[in-house]
Motif scaffolding. Structure first.
Motif, PDB file in Angstrom:
ATOM      1  N   TRP A 160     -37.483 -91.939  10.602  1.00  0.00           N
ATOM      2  CA  TRP A 160     -37.185 -90.457  10.665  1.00  0.00           C
ATOM      3  C   TRP A 160     -38.271 -89.541  10.673  1.00  0.00           C
ATOM      4  O   TRP A 160     -39.192 -89.945  10.065  1.00  0.00           O
ATOM      5  CB  TRP A 160     -36.082 -90.082   9.529  1.00  0.00           C
ATOM      6  N   PRO A 161     -38.028 -88.364  11.230  1.00  0.00           N
ATOM      7  CA  PRO A 161     -39.331 -87.435  11.218  1.00  0.00           C
ATOM      8  C   PRO A 161     -39.798 -87.157   9.675  1.00  0.00           C
ATOM      9  O   PRO A 161     -38.704 -87.035   8.805  1.00  0.00           O
ATOM     10  CB  PRO A 161     -38.728 -86.161  11.654  1.00  0.00           C
ATOM     11  N   VAL A 162     -40.795 -86.703   9.487  1.00  0.00           N
ATOM     12  CA  VAL A 162     -41.269 -86.448   8.108  1.00  0.00           C
ATOM     13  C   VAL A 162     -40.510 -85.379   7.276  1.00  0.00           C
ATOM     14  O   VAL A 162     -40.094 -85.552   6.291  1.00  0.00           O
ATOM     15  CB  VAL A 162     -43.054 -85.830   8.240  1.00  0.00           C
ATOM     16  N   LYS A 180     -45.371 -93.574   2.509  1.00  0.00           N
ATOM     17  CA  LYS A 180     -45.322 -93.352   1.078  1.00  0.00           C
ATOM     18  C   LYS A 180     -46.076 -92.193   0.556  1.00  0.00           C
ATOM     19  O   LYS A 180     -45.676 -91.398  -0.041  1.00  0.00           O
ATOM     20  CB  LYS A 180     -45.768 -94.596   0.222  1.00  0.00           C
ATOM     21  N   THR A 181     -47.311 -92.147   1.038  1.00  0.00           N
ATOM     22  CA  THR A 181     -48.448 -91.209   0.627  1.00  0.00           C
ATOM     23  C   THR A 181     -47.965 -89.870   1.073  1.00  0.00           C
ATOM     24  O   THR A 181     -48.096 -88.871   0.208  1.00  0.00           O
ATOM     25  CB  THR A 181     -49.893 -91.679   0.875  1.00  0.00           C
ATOM     26  N   THR A 182     -47.368 -89.560   2.357  1.00  0.00           N
ATOM     27  CA  THR A 182     -46.944 -88.373   3.006  1.00  0.00           C
ATOM     28  C   THR A 182     -45.684 -87.806   2.059  1.00  0.00           C
ATOM     29  O   THR A 182     -45.979 -86.731   1.530  1.00  0.00           O
ATOM     30  CB  THR A 182     -46.529 -88.946   4.347  1.00  0.00           C
ATOM     31  N   GLU A 230     -47.194-101.140   4.940  1.00  0.00           N
ATOM     32  CA  GLU A 230     -48.066-100.283   5.309  1.00  0.00           C
ATOM     33  C   GLU A 230     -47.676 -99.217   6.189  1.00  0.00           C
ATOM     34  O   GLU A 230     -47.061 -99.562   7.149  1.00  0.00           O
ATOM     35  CB  GLU A 230     -49.369-101.010   5.841  1.00  0.00           C
ATOM     36  N   GLY A 231     -48.250 -97.948   6.113  1.00  0.00           N
ATOM     37  CA  GLY A 231     -47.882 -96.974   7.132  1.00  0.00           C
ATOM     38  C   GLY A 231     -46.487 -96.447   7.145  1.00  0.00           C
ATOM     39  O   GLY A 231     -45.950 -95.637   8.097  1.00  0.00           O
ATOM     40  N   SER A 232     -45.655 -96.753   6.128  1.00  0.00           N
ATOM     41  CA  SER A 232     -44.356 -96.412   6.267  1.00  0.00           C
ATOM     42  C   SER A 232     -44.100 -94.501   5.773  1.00  0.00           C
ATOM     43  O   SER A 232     -43.010 -94.175   5.798  1.00  0.00           O
ATOM     44  CB  SER A 232     -43.314 -97.145   5.170  1.00  0.00           C
ATOM     45  N   LEU A 251     -37.002 -86.656   6.063  1.00  0.00           N
ATOM     46  CA  LEU A 251     -37.177 -87.577   5.097  1.00  0.00           C
ATOM     47  C   LEU A 251     -37.395 -86.782   3.805  1.00  0.00           C
ATOM     48  O   LEU A 251     -36.959 -86.992   2.781  1.00  0.00           O
ATOM     49  CB  LEU A 251     -38.418 -88.597   5.160  1.00  0.00           C
ATOM     50  N   ARG A 258     -54.351 -93.697  11.161  1.00  0.00           N
ATOM     51  CA  ARG A 258     -54.629 -93.040  10.163  1.00  0.00           C
ATOM     52  C   ARG A 258     -56.074 -93.457   9.975  1.00  0.00           C
ATOM     53  O   ARG A 258     -56.902 -92.530   9.598  1.00  0.00           O
ATOM     54  CB  ARG A 258     -53.744 -93.186   8.895  1.00  0.00           C
ATOM     55  N   ALA A 312     -37.656 -94.801   7.364  1.00  0.00           N
ATOM     56  CA  ALA A 312     -38.873 -94.189   7.604  1.00  0.00           C
ATOM     57  C   ALA A 312     -39.330 -93.842   8.980  1.00  0.00           C
ATOM     58  O   ALA A 312     -40.312 -93.292   9.261  1.00  0.00           O
ATOM     59  CB  ALA A 312     -40.067 -95.234   6.834  1.00  0.00           C
TER      60      ALA A 312
HETATM   61  N1  LIG Z   1     -41.756 -90.085   9.224  1.00  0.00           N
HETATM   62  C1  LIG Z   1     -42.889 -90.296   9.823  1.00  0.00           C
HETATM   63  N2  LIG Z   1     -43.069 -90.415  11.186  1.00  0.00           N
HETATM   64  C2  LIG Z   1     -44.269 -90.291  11.856  1.00  0.00           C
HETATM   65  N3  LIG Z   1     -45.411 -90.562  11.397  1.00  0.00           N
HETATM   66  C3  LIG Z   1     -45.473 -90.533   9.959  1.00  0.00           C
HETATM   67  C4  LIG Z   1     -44.287 -90.445   9.144  1.00  0.00           C
HETATM   68  N4  LIG Z   1     -44.615 -90.388   8.068  1.00  0.00           N
HETATM   69  C5  LIG Z   1     -46.067 -90.474   7.925  1.00  0.00           C
HETATM   70  N5  LIG Z   1     -46.338 -90.704   9.236  1.00  0.00           N
HETATM   71  C6  LIG Z   1     -48.015 -90.853   9.654  1.00  0.00           C
HETATM   72  O1  LIG Z   1     -48.097 -92.256   9.397  1.00  0.00           O
HETATM   73  C7  LIG Z   1     -49.448 -92.491   9.006  1.00  0.00           C
HETATM   74  C8  LIG Z   1     -49.216 -93.427   7.941  1.00  0.00           C
HETATM   75  O2  LIG Z   1     -48.513 -92.659   6.652  1.00  0.00           O
HETATM   76  P1  LIG Z   1     -49.075 -92.643   4.993  1.00  0.00           P
HETATM   77  O3  LIG Z   1     -48.177 -91.789   4.381  1.00  0.00           O
HETATM   78  O4  LIG Z   1     -50.278 -92.637   4.826  1.00  0.00           O
HETATM   79  O5  LIG Z   1     -48.291 -94.059   4.893  1.00  0.00           O
HETATM   80  P2  LIG Z   1     -48.553 -95.106   3.619  1.00  0.00           P
HETATM   81  O6  LIG Z   1     -48.876 -94.395   2.558  1.00  0.00           O
HETATM   82  O7  LIG Z   1     -46.917 -95.713   3.574  1.00  0.00           O
HETATM   83  O8  LIG Z   1     -49.307 -96.191   4.194  1.00  0.00           O
HETATM   84  C9  LIG Z   1     -49.978 -90.877   8.598  1.00  0.00           C
HETATM   85  O9  LIG Z   1     -51.078 -90.749   9.669  1.00  0.00           O
HETATM   86  C10 LIG Z   1     -49.061 -90.213   8.397  1.00  0.00           C
HETATM   87  O10 LIG Z   1     -49.216 -89.033   8.925  1.00  0.00           O
END
Ligand SMILES: Nc1ncnc2c1ncn2[C@@H]1O[C@H](COP(=O)(O)OP(=O)(O)O)[C@@H](O)[C@H]1O
Ligand SMILES: [Mg+2]
Length: 215
Positions: free
Chosen positions: A193-195, A16-18, A12-14, A198, A149, A191
């Motif tokens: 690393w900065p968005v 993926k969706t981003t 969770e929060g890694s 990645l 989030r 994960a």
């Molecule tokens: N590399 C990153 N570094 C810091 N924050 C991030 C990064 N990637 C995503 N986030 C933030 O972390 C939160 C969870 O990202 P999300 O893409 O929804 O994760 P998942 O789909 O894996 O649960 C969001 O608020 C997003 O903006």
């Protein structure tokens, strides 16, 4: 099958969706036909099952019921969306797939892996991703991100976020085991690393795959 099937995995929060969204945008800018989908979900039946799986229950779902719901959603997704899209030659990006079942229901819940692998292969009708990006992250960091989030996103999809930290640590370790077993398919990315960094690594990898498939 002429298409390209790419999945995103991780706790969770890694991110993926981003990353899934950013890759879809990059592919669209490059003029590629791309299908963006997710599991559980991606079909009307799958989205209804998603609601059952991701909202809390009291008493909670049993591990076996949970597994079968994931597999039911996947079976419908493969038949209705994934196979037809891949047969048309599309690039399909999916947020979670079979690896998530092995990591969460296997390593996380403790269901036996060999049996799970057989059931998963059956449910997916043998479909395997060409490339999987594993966004590896300390689950404590991921859960923190997911909570930030969710505070501005009233999804209610918190059932797994309510699980204990040791559960999520087992899931992370399970994912890394899978990557160790299949290094050719699963690319492990840090994960934390900065968005943008990645995204650049993922984009470069996907371009290489697309160039390779032209030859
Ligand atoms: N590399 C990153 N570094 C810091 N924050 C991030 C990064 N990637 C995503 N986030 C933030 O972390 C939160 C969870 O990202 P999300 O893409 O929804 O994760 P998942 O789909 O894996 O649960 C969001 O608020 C997003 O903006
Ligand atoms: Mg997500």
């Amino acid at each position: 099958m002429g298409g390209l099937f790419i999945t995103f995995e991780g706790v969770e929060g890694s991110g993926k969706t981003t990353q899934h969204r950013l890759l879809a945008e990059a592919l669209q800018r490059a003029g590629r036909a791309v299908i963006v989908t997710r599991e559980p979900g991606g079909t009307a039946a799958g989205e209804a099952i998603r609601k059952i799986l991701l909202t809390p229950h009291d008493p909670d779902l049993s591990s076996r019921a949970e597994l079968l719901l994931y597999l039911a959603a996947r079976a419908q997704h493969v038949t209705e969306i994934l196979r037809p899209a891949l047969d048309r030659g599309a690039i399909v990006l999916c947020d979670r797939f079979t690896d998530a079942t092995l990591a969460y229901q296997g390593s996380g819940r403790g269901l036996p892996l060999p049996e799970l692998e057989r059931l998963c292969a059956w449910a997916a009708d043998g479909l395997t991703p060409h490339r999987t990006f594993l966004l590896d992250l300390d689950p404590a960091v991921g859960l923190q991100r997911a909570q930030t989030r969710n505070s501005h996103l009233v999804s209610g999809e918190i059932r797994f976020e309510l699980e204990t930290l040791p559960f999520h640590q087992r899931v992370r370790a399970g994912y890394l085991d899978l990557a160790h077993r299949e290094p050719g398919r699963i690319r492990v990315l840090d994960a934390a690393w900065p968005v943008e960094k990645l995204q650049a690594v993922i984009w470069e990898d996907v371009q290489e795959i697309l160039e390779g498939s032209r030859e």
